[in-house]
Design an enzyme around this catalytic site. Structure first.
Site, PDB file in Angstrom:
ATOM      1  N   HIS A 371       0.814  -1.216   0.000  1.00  0.00           N
ATOM      2  CA  HIS A 371       0.000   0.000   0.000  1.00  0.00           C
ATOM      3  C   HIS A 371       0.848   1.268   0.000  1.00  0.00           C
ATOM      4  O   HIS A 371       0.346   2.367  -0.276  1.00  0.00           O
ATOM      5  CB  HIS A 371      -0.935   0.007   1.215  1.00  0.00           C
ATOM      6  CG  HIS A 371      -2.275   0.602   0.942  1.00  0.00           C
ATOM      7  ND1 HIS A 371      -2.439   1.769   0.237  1.00  0.00           N
ATOM      8  CD2 HIS A 371      -3.530   0.189   1.269  1.00  0.00           C
ATOM      9  CE1 HIS A 371      -3.728   2.065   0.151  1.00  0.00           C
ATOM     10  NE2 HIS A 371      -4.414   1.113   0.756  1.00  0.00           N
ATOM     11  N   ASP A 375      -2.362   2.146  -4.240  1.00  0.00           N
ATOM     12  CA  ASP A 375      -3.610   2.231  -3.485  1.00  0.00           C
ATOM     13  C   ASP A 375      -4.582   1.144  -3.932  1.00  0.00           C
ATOM     14  O   ASP A 375      -4.335   0.430  -4.910  1.00  0.00           O
ATOM     15  CB  ASP A 375      -4.242   3.612  -3.667  1.00  0.00           C
ATOM     16  CG  ASP A 375      -3.387   4.717  -3.048  1.00  0.00           C
ATOM     17  OD1 ASP A 375      -2.747   4.438  -2.012  1.00  0.00           O
ATOM     18  OD2 ASP A 375      -3.365   5.825  -3.602  1.00  0.00           O
TER      19      ASP A 375
END
Length: 398
Positions: A371, A375
């Protein structure tokens, strides 16, 4: 003047090498090219050869000790010669000794059974020292090769037979060494140093399953390679990575490094661990070329013929637990990669198509991503692209 022998660098990612066992002791004469020690690093066990004829006059690294590449591990010289340590810059990579590739057993016409036996030098030395009958050992290494773990387990079983009754036996402690030690360190490092998240998606591969059954016999006849669902999924991943390059990236030193080429890592399970052979420039390969590379790399890995350079440098990895009936799981990233795809077990289920209920084949997919670099929306878009390719598979063979 004494010749310094150093720990070789087996690959660009190598940080430490371990001396598994010394085949010679101080004072022993050695011939040029003779194996003097066995080392292991990055899941590979190799031998170090003497660069010159002489006497082993000093050993600097003990068995089981880990040192960085370029570190002096021993000296070879005249029998009465003393070692004069060199101060200054580390040994250049070009001057490092070459490690012998994983030992290959050849069927020589006049060879004895002992010579034909698939066994690592470390395992052979430990077994012979303990008086174990090599013919009674069962190898669990690549191609049935007897490895160190097989010998230590056999010794443990031998002690168990001579120990107390079963009801009084205690739990067994197994040292973490070699491949398992490397895997443990890398997996812990991966989880500790990245922000991993797994998302899942299902693809209807009814058309793909039919296409695979139609093409596989022809592919095997013409090219000697069976086409599997994994090959189609891998091709879909390569195409999706080109459209979504953030998944084909590294997160390093607070920078996101996207790669122009797809170097695809395909996880291969072994009896004593896991390796990830790499298919370089996978975006340049057709479906059949990709399938051939995947099959050949997996075969080399299982037979212990994959070199260290073939087991590193991937930009995205794929792992498959479908053969075990697992549907969704959470693969762990192969650092410093941003993504890894998990392929689950396909299954048939009734699905609505308009007002009708039809039988469809469903393939579960699991994507773990970092992450920090990617995203949720871009990761989901990548999986959506894969789903599209798998459900309309014509693009995979063009």
């Amino acid at each position: 003047m004494a010749v310094k022998v150093v720990m070789p660098k087996l690959g660009m990612a190598m940080k430490q090498g371990e001396v598994s066992i010394w085949n010679k002791k101080v004072g022993d004469p050695v011939e040029k090219g003779e194996s003097i020690a066995s080392i292991q690093s990055e899941k590979i066990e190799m031998e170090i050869e003497a660069p010159e004829k002489g006497t082993l006059i000093d050993i600097k690294v003990k068995e089981g000790e880990e040192v960085p590449p370029g570190t002096a591990i021993c000296y070879i010289g005249d029998a009465n010669e003393s070692v004069q340590e060199e101060a200054g810059a580390p040994v250049a990579e070009d001057n490092m000794p070459q490690a012998v590739q994983p030992v290959k057993q050849e069927n020589k016409p006049a060879a004895s059974k002992k010579d034909r036996m698939k066994i690592s030098p470390v395992a052979r030395k430990i077994a012979e020292k303990a008086g174990l009958d090599l013919k009674q050992l069962k190898g669990t290494g690549p191609g049935g090769r007897i490895v160190k773990d097989d010998v230590t387990k056999a010794l443990a079983e031998q002690k168990k037979d001579q120990a107390k009754p079963v009801s009084e036996q205690k739990a067994q402690e197994i040292p973490v060494t070699g491949m398992r030690k490397v895997i443990a360190a890398r997996m812990q490092e991966s989880l500790a140093n990245s922000a991993q998240l797994t998302i899942t998606m299902k693809a209807d591969i009814t058309k793909l399953a039919t296409l695979q059954k139609q093409l596989s016999p022809t592919a095997e006849e013409r090219y000697g390679t069976k086409l599997t669902i994994t090959h189609f999924v891998s091709r879909a991943a390569v195409l999706a990575l080109q459209a979504h390059p953030v998944l084909n990236s590294f997160y390093q030193n607070e920078r996101i490094i996207t790669h122009p080429h797809v170097h695809l890592g395909m996880a291969v399970a072994l009896e004593n661990g896991l390796v990830v052979p790499v298919i370089r420039h996978a975006e340049k390969l057709s479906l059949i070329e990709l399938a051939q590379s995947i099959s050949e790399n997996a075969k080399k890995a299982r037979e212990g013929r994959a070199g260290s350079e073939e087991l590193q440098g991937s930009t995205f990895s794929i792992t498959n637990l479908g053969a075990f009936g697992v549907e969704h799981f959470t693969p762990i990233l192969n650092p410093p990669e941003t993504g890894i795809l998990g392929i689950g077990a396909s299954y048939d289920t009734p699905v609505y198509q308009g007002e009708e209920i039809v039988r469809s084949t469903i393939l579960p997919l699991s994507l773990t991503f970092d992450h920090r670099a990617c995203d949720g929306a871009p990761a989901a878009a990548f999986l959506k692209a894969m789903k599209t390719y798998l459900e309309e598979p014509a693009a995979l063979i063009l």
